[in-house]
Every structure is written in C-alpha cells, then in structure tokens.
Design a protein around this motif. Structure first.
Motif, mmCIF file in Angstrom:
data_model
loop_
_atom_site.group_PDB
_atom_site.id
_atom_site.type_symbol
_atom_site.label_atom_id
_atom_site.label_comp_id
_atom_site.label_asym_id
_atom_site.label_seq_id
_atom_site.Cartn_x
_atom_site.Cartn_y
_atom_site.Cartn_z
ATOM 1 N N GLU B 14 23.506 51.058 15.568
ATOM 2 C CA GLU B 14 22.125 51.467 15.850
ATOM 3 C C GLU B 14 21.125 50.790 14.930
ATOM 4 O OE1 GLU B 14 22.524 55.902 17.830
ATOM 5 O OE2 GLU B 14 22.373 55.731 15.642
ATOM 6 N N VAL B 20 22.649 42.448 19.572
ATOM 7 C CA VAL B 20 23.730 42.070 18.644
ATOM 8 C C VAL B 20 24.996 42.870 18.926
ATOM 9 C CG1 VAL B 20 24.382 42.175 16.212
ATOM 10 C CG2 VAL B 20 22.144 41.348 16.839
ATOM 11 N N VAL B 22 27.023 43.411 21.527
ATOM 12 C CA VAL B 22 28.176 42.731 22.143
ATOM 13 C C VAL B 22 28.755 41.659 21.221
ATOM 14 C CG1 VAL B 22 28.911 41.285 24.070
ATOM 15 C CG2 VAL B 22 27.490 43.299 24.495
ATOM 16 N N PRO B 23 27.914 40.780 20.659
ATOM 17 C CA PRO B 23 28.489 39.783 19.733
ATOM 18 C C PRO B 23 29.217 40.432 18.554
ATOM 19 C CG PRO B 23 26.233 39.198 20.287
ATOM 20 C CD PRO B 23 26.485 40.540 20.887
ATOM 21 N N LEU B 24 28.693 41.548 18.086
ATOM 22 C CA LEU B 24 29.355 42.209 16.961
ATOM 23 C C LEU B 24 30.712 42.769 17.374
ATOM 24 C CD1 LEU B 24 29.283 43.093 14.046
ATOM 25 C CD2 LEU B 24 27.970 45.106 14.721
ATOM 26 N N CYS B 25 30.765 43.310 18.580
ATOM 27 C CA CYS B 25 32.061 43.802 19.079
ATOM 28 C C CYS B 25 33.049 42.639 19.193
ATOM 29 C CB CYS B 25 31.897 44.473 20.453
ATOM 30 S SG CYS B 25 31.128 46.077 20.374
ATOM 31 N N GLU B 26 32.569 41.571 19.749
ATOM 32 C CA GLU B 26 33.438 40.388 19.899
ATOM 33 C C GLU B 26 33.908 39.889 18.539
ATOM 34 O OE1 GLU B 26 31.473 38.417 23.926
ATOM 35 O OE2 GLU B 26 30.636 37.949 21.960
ATOM 36 N N ALA B 96 39.526 49.117 19.907
ATOM 37 C CA ALA B 96 39.114 49.905 21.079
ATOM 38 C C ALA B 96 38.133 51.007 20.673
ATOM 39 C CB ALA B 96 40.336 50.517 21.751
ATOM 40 N N VAL B 99 34.703 49.505 19.905
ATOM 41 C CA VAL B 99 34.022 49.098 21.148
ATOM 42 C C VAL B 99 33.553 50.334 21.924
ATOM 43 C CG1 VAL B 99 34.350 47.930 23.357
ATOM 44 C CG2 VAL B 99 35.279 46.927 21.277
ATOM 45 N N ALA B 100 34.371 51.378 21.887
ATOM 46 C CA ALA B 100 33.976 52.606 22.600
ATOM 47 C C ALA B 100 32.690 53.193 22.029
ATOM 48 C CB ALA B 100 35.099 53.633 22.514
ATOM 49 N N ALA B 103 29.788 50.735 23.058
ATOM 50 C CA ALA B 103 29.516 50.470 24.477
ATOM 51 C C ALA B 103 28.237 51.112 25.003
ATOM 52 C CB ALA B 103 30.711 50.923 25.311
ATOM 53 N N PRO B 104 27.970 52.402 24.677
ATOM 54 C CA PRO B 104 26.735 53.002 25.214
ATOM 55 C C PRO B 104 25.467 52.301 24.724
ATOM 56 C CG PRO B 104 28.219 54.678 24.366
ATOM 57 C CD PRO B 104 28.768 53.369 23.925
ATOM 58 N N VAL B 106 25.130 49.090 24.540
ATOM 59 C CA VAL B 106 24.963 47.779 25.177
ATOM 60 C C VAL B 106 23.842 47.868 26.206
ATOM 61 C CG1 VAL B 106 26.071 46.029 26.645
ATOM 62 C CG2 VAL B 106 27.380 47.192 24.859
ATOM 63 N N GLN B 108 21.699 47.726 29.422
ATOM 64 C CA GLN B 108 22.162 47.732 30.815
ATOM 65 C C GLN B 108 21.769 46.438 31.517
ATOM 66 O OE1 GLN B 108 23.823 50.500 32.297
ATOM 67 N NE2 GLN B 108 23.985 51.061 30.153
#
Lengths: 637, 108
Positions: B14, B20, B22-26, B96, B99-100, B103-104, B106, B108
């Motif tokens: 947050e 950022v 998605v790139p951070l998750c990746e 996982a 990412v979970a 995910a919210p 990310v 839309q």
C-alpha cells in the motif's frame, strides 16, 4: 262509735245546721231541685252516652274498614314480597332468640325441599335439608359465628368497647354473617341448588341480640355461571400456559435457529475468508502472466479465468460482509473523507464497463455537495460501486447518471439513475433481501444477489435510508445519509502528499544500489512516492560508475551486501573520488541492525542508515536528515 | 508459524504506487526462487561464503514480508533431501501468500 256525741263526727256548721229547726216545704223544694238536677244530669249523660256510642260505632266502623284495608294491603304486599322472593330466588327466616321460634318464608321451604307450610321448629330441621357434606360446615358456622355471638349479653363494638345502647344501630348490629351451602335441587335428583345464607342480628334497645334475620338466596345460576366462568378461566389459563409453553418452545427453536444461523454465518465467513486468501493468490498469479507469450486462445481462456476469479472474489467479499452484518459486527470506520473523490473515483472505476456497453456514465454533483466529510470512505465507495455496477449491468442502452444533492435536513442524497429495464413496484421489496435476484432479464447477468442487501445493512449502520423509485426510463436507486462536514484537513493521512524538496524547491535525485530486484522495486517505489528522481543500479561497481559518470546525484542509497562490489567498498571508493563527489551523502540500506554489523558501512563513510524492510517514513526521515530538509513531524503514516 | 506477516506485507504494497504491485510480486517470486536455489546449491557445495551470502539475501527478502517460515528454514540444516523439499515448498507457499495479499491492490 257508741257513746260518742254526734258533734264529734261533724263540722261545726253542719252541727249548727242539724240542730236548726227543719222547714219541710223548703226541704221538699230542695229535694225536688236536686232531683231535677239529677234528672237533667242523667238525661245529659244518656245523651252523651248515646253520642259516644255513635262515635264509637263510627270509629269502630272506620277502624274496621281501615283494618280491612290494611289487611288487604298487607296481604297484597306479603303476596308481592313472596312473589318477589320466588322470582328473585330468595327467602327469609326470622329467628326469635328469646322465644326460640323460627319463622320461614315459603320460598325458603321450597329451596330446602320442604313442603310450603311445613312446621320447622329449629334450625336443625333446616340443616337436614342440605347436602350431607355441607351440614357440618353450616353447623360449625352457626356455632362458631352466630351462637358464639349470642353468648355475649351485649354486642361488642369493633373497637373493643361495650356498646351501651347507642341510639342508632351499632356496627356489630349491622354486621352481616354469610355462608354458602348446597342442597338437592329436587328430592332424589342429582341436581344441586346453591344457597347463600346471610344473617344479621337485630338488637333490642340495650343492643342485645333479640332476633336473627336471615335471607337465603338461591345462587345456583350464579354459582353455575361462576363455575363455568372459572372453568373457562381455567381453560383460558391452560391455553395461555400452552401458548406460553409454545412460545418458549418457539423462542428456544428461534434461539437454536439463530445459533445455527450464527454458526452458519461464522462458518461461511470463515470458509469465505479461507477461500479468499488462496483465491487472491490465484488471481494475483494470473496477473503475473506475460500475455505477449500466449496464443489468442490462451489469452481468451486466461481472460475467462480472470473474470471468474474476480466474480468469485466479489461473492466471497459479499458473503464475508453479510456474515459480519448478521453478527452485528459491521462497523464503520469514519475519518476525513473527500466525498467528491469517492464519488468521482467510483464513477471512473466503472466507466470502462459502461464504455464496453456503449453507455454514458455521467456524474452531477450539486454545488453544495460538501467536499470533505467525516465518513467511512470504504463503505461509502462500496455503496457507490454496488449501485453503479447494478445500474450498468441492467442497462442495455442509454446511460447511467450519478448525482448528489444536499437535503434541507443537511443529509446527503445520492442517486443512481439508469435507463434500464426498470423494476415493477410490487417487486421492489425483494431487491434488498439476501440472495435476491428478480430475473427481470430472463436470466441474471451475474452476481449472487447480495449487493443491495449489504448496502441496506451498511445504510442501517450509517443511520440513513435506501430506496428505489421510478425514473423517467428505468430506475432511480438512492440513499440518504447524515453527513458531517469538516474543514479541509491540513494534512491528509496519505504519504503520497509528502515530498522531499530542497530549499531551492528541486526534488532530490537519488542513486539506489541494490542487487535484489525486490528491494530495488520497494526502494524505488518509496522514493517515487516521495517525489524523488530515482536511478537504480544492481551492485557497488555500477554505483561507483554512475557517480563518476558526471550525473548529478544528491544522494546514494547503498545496500551493504552486493555482488561484484559490496556497499562498504563502493562507499570507500566514492569517498576517494575527487572534489565534491567525495562528499556525496550516502545512506546505508541494510538488514543488519546491530551497530557492529553496520560498522563496515559507517567506517567506509556512510552518513546514515535505513534498516530493511524499508519503511517509507524511515526513509523519508533519513533522507531529510542527510539533506538537511525540514521534517514534517506530524505527517501521518 | 505464519508464512508471512500479512499486515506488514499489505502495508509494504500500500505504501508503493499501485503500478509497482505486479512488478514487485514478480520480483519477489523471482528473487525468492533464485536465492533459494543458490542457498541449496551452496549447501550442496558446502561453500560457506555462498551460504552466508544467500542466507543474508534471503533474510533481506523475507524481511520485507515478515516471512518467518522461510527465515526459519534458511537457518536450518538443509542438507537432507526432505529438508530441501520442505524448504522449497515453504518458499512457494510464501510466494503464493505474498501474491494473495497483493492481488486486490492490482489496478483493474
């Protein structure tokens, strides 16, 4: 008396008269006069006697007439009284205590089963006419109450003082004794007649009991009515008891149902929560797909999976919300909220969906719509999202309008007006029930029918109202909520408003040396949030090269452990650069927290350090310290 | 033991710009897998310096999300096949979980 002279027996003038010489003629005249007077007196007496006889005869006639009349009247009244007693079902008895005589009215005799006119001498004769089980009771009552009363030679006032023959009836005399007994209704029959016996003493001038006047009332009907009423009351009480028992059973069943419902809600919420976490993982993972490497078919499949995942996530969120609401745990978290932002962001969020359906999505905020209010922005947005998504979902052409206005009461009214299919008035109440879908389109366009039910709960918690009306075309969903206007907050609790600017107003240019991509992204993200210009490299050597390249950096954030060249070495080399470059501020980024672990960096010339994991506020303060930028201490984070 | 500190992870995401996430998750998943492999390789090669380095990097990564379970494995004996498999399972589960949480957020 022999030998006694006459003069000793008479008065002197009589003696004188006696010894005077007698004139016979005068004597005769005198006697005649006397005789005449006597005759006249006799005649007068006879006349008087005759008159008196006449008067007496007249009086006698009158009295006889009166007596006859009175007798007739008395007889008539007695008859009337007896008739009245018969009709009213009561009779009378008079018990002369002194002469031990009992006088019964015919009605009493009828009541206790005696032939009218039967000779009843004592009260015991009466007792025999009663039911066997009531005889003893009546006798006890008579002995205990009445006869005990007779044993006292005068009545006793209630205050305990003897009554000394007061002119009026004393209280004791007025006291009424009563008992209820039963006798057979008819000889040999099974019916029972109920009698109420009321006795009252009649006292003499000395207030001594002289007679007992008794009325006997046939209360069979009343007793029967009372019994029936009692039976009815008993039945009613039984029915009430039954109802109460039933009510208790229902309450218990309700309690058990509530408990079961609570358990269901908790289970549902828990499962939904547990499902949501991995689902978020699945959805998150989907976002990591590099679509450019997929075929068109795979992309379609991926889109479908994403859409299903999103739907499932919405459903789970709704279920969790509903369970929370049912458990009474749907609480608000009010705070300074930019109402205009919430409304416009909501509209912007759904605009792509409206665009996909070629629908207009407009927003009209009345000029007096407050910008800043004290509200729960998340729940407010949830309301807007729900109403807008529904409106778009059920509208195939035309558009959706989001508008607000402030009511005279100061409440905020928000309307979402669509040009969709509309909702029949008789089905509107169904809208706000859980899992309600009106199937107005023939098939539902998705959703579990929880959205409006949750909105209803949220509005209830907010103390507002929610409803739906007809619109010119379609429907108008609205809600009205109390809002508290607040002044524009000095600083909003959002780190995005913070920025690092030097005295010249220029934002700092920061070089970041970090080998781990994750940390690079975090640090870069934090710096960009702080409005810094960022250049990122992956090891100490690259950092050294960047500093020496002539780029003007204000600051270096240097990780300690890096491949090729670590942080301390790179720091030492920067400090060895010529001119001002050697003075370049360096902040160590490290997971090491103990002073001895930081020592190599500090010894190499680092100005400050920030511990990992990076917290944006720590970074902000460290940079401010190093660059001499005043810290906004009260910035919320 | 919790896989990650959910509040810390959420606050990390947050605090950053939404683009950022998605790139951070990746990057997180790539870094965790990469350094886990390096650690296991270093353990297999009994290269103490490489082990220290890998452990340090993994702990640095885990610190971002309070990934206590992975940290625990990092410090444990990873020489057995079973321990290595459990460690890798834990890493995947941690990815996982991160990412979970993200995910919210990310867009839309």
């Amino acid at each position: 008396m022999p030998g006694t002279p006459l003069s000793s027996f008479a008065m002197p003038h009589e003696v004188a008269a006696a010894i005077e010489p007698v004139d016979p003629a005068a004597q005769i005249a005198l006697l005649e006069r006397r005789l005449a007077r006597a005759e006249a007196a006799r005649a007068a007496a006879e006349h008087l006697l005759e008159q008196k006889s006449r008067i007496l005869a007249a009086a006698n006639t009158e009295l006889t007439a009166r007596q006859d009349k009175l007798s007739t009247s008395l007889e008539r009244r007695t008859r009337q009284l007896l008739d009245a007693q018969r009709v009213a079902g009561f009779g009378t008895m008079l018990w002369d205590i002194k002469h031990q005589q009992l006088e019964l009215s015919p009605q009493v005799q009828v009541m206790i089963g005696l032939e009218p006119g039967s000779a009843v001498k004592t009260y015991r004769s009466l007792v025999r006419g009663l039911l066997r089980e009531d005889r003893r009771r009546l006798l006890d009552w008579m002995h205990g109450e009445l006869l005990a009363r007779l044993e006292r030679d005068h009545c006793i006032k209630y205050d305990g003082q003897p009554c000394q023959g007061s002119p009026g009836p004393c209280e004791e005399a007025l006291r009424e004794y009563r008992i209820e007994v039963r006798c057979p209704a008819e000889k040999g029959g099974e019916g029972v007649r109920s009698l109420r016996i009321m006795a009252q003493f009649q006292v003499d001038s000395q207030c001594r009991p002289a007679m007992i006047f008794v009325t006997v009332q046939d209360i069979t009907r009343q007793v029967r009515a009372d019994n029936e009423a009692a039976a009815l009351r008993a039945r009613e009480l039984q029915r009430l008891a039954d109802l109460e028992r039933l009510n208790k059973e229902l309450l218990l069943a309700r309690e058990q149902a509530d408990l079961a419902n609570d358990a269901k809600s908790r289970f549902l919420a828990m499962m939904s929560h547990d499902i949501r976490t991995p689902l978020n993982g699945v959805i998150g993972m989907l976002s990591l797909f590099d679509e450019s490497t997929l075929t068109a078919g795979q992309r379609r499949t991926l889109a479908l999976v994403r859409s299903s995942g999103d739907q499932l996530r919405v459903l789970l969120n709704d279920i969790i919300d509903l369970a929370r609401a049912e458990a009474g745990k749907l609480a608000l978290t009010p705070g300074p909220t930019n109402l205009v932002d919430v409304l416009t962001d909501g509209a912007d969020f759904w605009r792509h969906l409206a665009d996909d359906k070629s629908l207009s999505l407009d927003i009209v905020l009345a000029p007096d719509t407050p910008t800043w209010v004290e509200a729960d922005s998340v729940r407010l947005r949830q309301l807007i999202d729900n109403m807008l998504s529904n409106a778009i979902k059920y509208t195939s052409e035309g558009g959706v309008l989001l508008k607000t206005r402030v009511l005279p009461s100061g409440w905020l009214r928000t309307e979402v007006i669509d040009t969709g299919i509309g909702i029949p008035a008789h089905r509107r109440t169904e809208l706000f029930s859980e899992f309600s879908q009106l199937n107005l389109l023939g098939s539902e366009p998705g959703g579990a029918g929880l959205g409006l039910a949750i909105c209803q709960r949220i509005i209830e918690v907010m103390g507002g109202r929610l409803g739906v009306d007809d619109a010119a075309r379609g429907s108008c969903f609205w809600f009205e909520i109390p809002v508290v206007r607040i002044p524009v907050p000095k600083r909003v609790a959002n780190p995005v408003v913070r920025s690092l600017r030097g005295a010249d107003g220029r934002v700092p240019r920061v070089l970041v040396a970090e080998d781990l991509a994750t940390n690079r992204i975090v640090v870069e993200g934090c710096l960009r949030k702080l409005r810094c210009e960022v250049h990122v490299v992956e090891d100490g050597q690259q950092a050294l090269d960047a500093v020496g390249s002539g780029e003007a950096y204000d600051l270096v954030l240097m990780d300690m452990a890096m491949p090729v060249m670590d942080g301390p070495e790179a720091t030492r080399r920067i400090r060895a650069l010529p001119g001002e470059l050697a003075q370049l501020p360096i902040i160590a980024l490290t997971a090491f927290t103990r002073p001895e672990e930081l020592e190599p960096m500090m010894a190499a010339g680092a100005n400050d350090s920030v511990a990992k994991p990076i917290v944006i506020d720590d970074l902000y303060r460290a940079i401010s310290r190093v660059l001499g930028i005043p810290v906004e201490d009260d910035v919320a984070h | 033991m919790e896989l990650i500190d959910q509040e810390l992870t959420l606050s990390q995401f947050e605090a950053l710009p939404s683009n950022v996430v998605v790139p951070l998750c990746e990057a997180t998943s790539a870094d965790l897998r990469d350094w886990s492999t390096r650690l296991l390789d270093a353990v297999a090669a009994q290269d103490d310096e490489a082990i220290r380095r890998a452990r340090h990097s993994l702990k640095g990564l885990c610190g971002n999300f309070g990934a206590a379970a992975v940290m625990h494995h990092v410090d444990s004996d990873l020489s057995s096949t079973d321990a290595r498999a459990r460690f890798l399972d834990c890493v995947e589960a941690t990815i996982a979980a991160v990412v979970a949480i993200a995910a919210p957020l990310v867009p839309q």
